[in-house]
Design a protein around this motif. Structure first.
Motif, short mmCIF file in Angstrom:
data_model
loop_
_atom_site.label_atom_id
_atom_site.label_comp_id
_atom_site.label_asym_id
_atom_site.label_seq_id
_atom_site.Cartn_x
_atom_site.Cartn_y
_atom_site.Cartn_z
N THR A 242 0.85 -1.19 0.00
CA THR A 242 0.00 0.00 0.00
C THR A 242 0.89 1.24 0.00
OG1 THR A 242 -0.11 0.26 2.43
CG2 THR A 242 -1.66 -1.29 1.40
N GLY A 268 -1.11 -5.31 3.02
CA GLY A 268 -2.46 -4.96 2.57
C GLY A 268 -3.44 -6.10 2.55
N THR A 270 -5.61 -9.12 4.52
CA THR A 270 -6.13 -9.34 5.87
C THR A 270 -5.45 -10.54 6.51
OG1 THR A 270 -7.90 -10.83 5.18
CG2 THR A 270 -8.39 -8.45 5.14
N GLU A 304 -10.22 -10.16 10.10
CA GLU A 304 -10.48 -9.21 9.02
C GLU A 304 -9.61 -7.97 9.09
OE1 GLU A 304 -12.30 -10.21 6.54
OE2 GLU A 304 -12.52 -12.05 7.73
N VAL A 306 -6.57 -5.65 8.36
CA VAL A 306 -5.63 -5.55 7.25
C VAL A 306 -4.22 -5.45 7.80
CG1 VAL A 306 -4.94 -4.15 5.26
CG2 VAL A 306 -7.36 -4.47 5.79
N ASP A 311 -2.91 -0.17 10.08
CA ASP A 311 -4.13 -0.86 10.50
C ASP A 311 -3.91 -1.70 11.74
OD1 ASP A 311 -6.37 -0.43 8.39
OD2 ASP A 311 -4.58 -0.76 7.19
#
Length: 429
Positions: A242, A268, A270, A304, A306, A311
């Motif tokens: 990312t 990027g 999960t 879930e 990332v 994150d």
């Protein structure tokens, strides 16, 4: 790749190193792997891949900055800042490839050093030339990595007509494997002839490290990526990942995992997508040990989350060394917390009173919770320690134990009653 799991605590939380060397690394579908290979590569095979080739960029440090390369040892610090700081220092300088890997659930550094030792040496020698160091040290603590690295250095020494290490003193330094031995101040202290124990900061090792000289200490995976970037460029490095977490990284996946092992993946994806690459979950996960044992314990909903630096930090944890362990459905988070906190207390360097007392207190509180004898005071103490202990030790070791106090209470409140005791149904089922 199939690996069994075990730890010094005789649990199933970390990789069994006795069988791991027979494994090969996998990689995410859709990427051309930069680090992952299916067999150990010798000097000839590495040179076919361009290893030890000259950089294609005019300014290596600027290229690392443009690439957004972060350190893979755990802290995720921007690599270019450390490189530039040492390059701008006065006098003699030293560079160190840190492959000690004391994190119990991580195997990616050992895999890299045994399958691609020349790529690590390439990055180390690149760092030496870039920052102006005339001494480079490979810092290790596992016999299999020492054997592989010494064999690779012997190949370099016999290379003709000139060796890539010309003009640089290249050493190997081996220590006993412990968690704190990988701290960069412990690294420099040990190479200088002292114990492999952390020292207080400041000064930083970039100012005063090995033998009092400015020292660049980089994780071995960081150096491997740096070598790749120097030849292929920052733009190519950013083809995966990312904007804020660019590139690929090695992760160690274990626990409730179909094919535990080391995988090269882009940032990027999960957590669930990572485990799909490794054969999927073998049972509904009861939680996740993130970033090795340093990032605490996150709840099952974080399948879930990332996997980027941003994150995972927002989730209250950290990517750390890239190791993720999925707890099996029948594993009790409180029992796991009791065992890991006991490990923290045992692994403390015993140099800081706050660390000795803090890790022991967290251990005892989790032991009481696991035994069903805790009180509301134990729960309240864990909540307080999780907030107040980080940053108080000479190194970051205490921070890891405090993260367990914080994350277990915030991520698994249903397991702990208002009076501090474990709820009757604390299995997560």
């Amino acid at each position: 790749m199939t690996l069994t799991t075990t730890t010094a605590l005789d649990t199933s939380l970390a990789l069994d190193t006795s069988r791991a060397l027979a494994a090969t690394a996998g990689h995410a579908p859709g990427i051309e792997p930069r680090l992952a290979v299916d067999r150990p590569l010798d000097l000839a095979a590495e040179r076919e891949r361009g290893t030890y080739g000259l950089p294609t960029c005019p300014d290596v440090i600027a290229e690392l900055e443009a690439a957004g390369l972060r350190g893979r040892g755990g802290a995720g610090f921007p690599a270019h800042i450390k490189w530039r700081g040492v390059a701008e220092a006065d006098g003699l300088r030293v560079v160190v490839a840190n492959g000690e890997e004391g994190e119990p659930s991580s195997y990616k550094d050992r895999w890299l050093l045994t399958y691609r030792p020349h790529l690590v040496l390439d990055g180390l020698l690149l760092a030496a030339r870039t920052v102006g160091a005339d001494r480079a040290v490979v810092y290790l603590s596992h016999p299999e990595t020492e054997t592989a690295v010494r064999a690779a250095i012997a190949e370099l020494d016999s290379a003709a007509p000139a060796t890539p290490a010309a003009g640089v003193r290249l050493d190997v330094h081996v220590v006993e494997p412990t968690y704190v031995a990988g701290d960069e101040t412990a690294v420099c202290r040990s190479i200088s002839g002292g114990p492999a124990l952390p020292t207080a900061r400041p000064p930083r090792v970039g100012e005063k490290g090995v033998d009092g000289l400015p020292t660049l200490v980089s994780n071995v995976e960081t150096l491997a990526h740096a070598a790749w970037i120097a030849r292929n460029g920052a733009a190519a490095y950013r083809d995966h990942g990312t904007a804020e977490s660019p590139g690929t990284t090695l992760v160690t996946l274990s626990g409730a995992c179909g094919r535990p092992g080391v995988y090269e993946v882009p940032y990027g994806l999960t957590v669930a997508e990572l485990f799909e690459i490794a054969g999927g979950f073998t049972s509904r996960p009861a939680g996740f040990l993130m970033g090795g044992w340093f990032g605490g314990l996150l709840g099952p909903a974080h399948a879930e989350t990332v996997c980027t630096y941003e994150d995972v930090r927002a989730a209250g944890s950290g990517l750390g060394c890239g190791a993720i362990t999925a707890l099996h459905a029948d594993q009790d988070p409180l029992a796991v917390a009791a065992e890991v906190s006991a490990w923290y207390a045992a692994e403390s360097a015993q140099q800081c009173g706050v660390c000795v007392k803090g890790t022991a207190s967290i251990r005892d509180a989790f032991a009481s919770l696991d035994a069903g004898t805790a009180t509301a005071k134990d729960r309240d103490n864990l909540a307080r320690w999780g907030q107040t202990l980080p940053g108080r030790g000479a190194c970051a070791f205490l921070d890891g134990a405090a993260t367990w106090a914080r994350t277990v209470l915030t991520e698994f409140p249903e397991h702990i009653g208002a009076d501090g005791t474990a709820n009757a149904d604390d299995s997560g089922n």
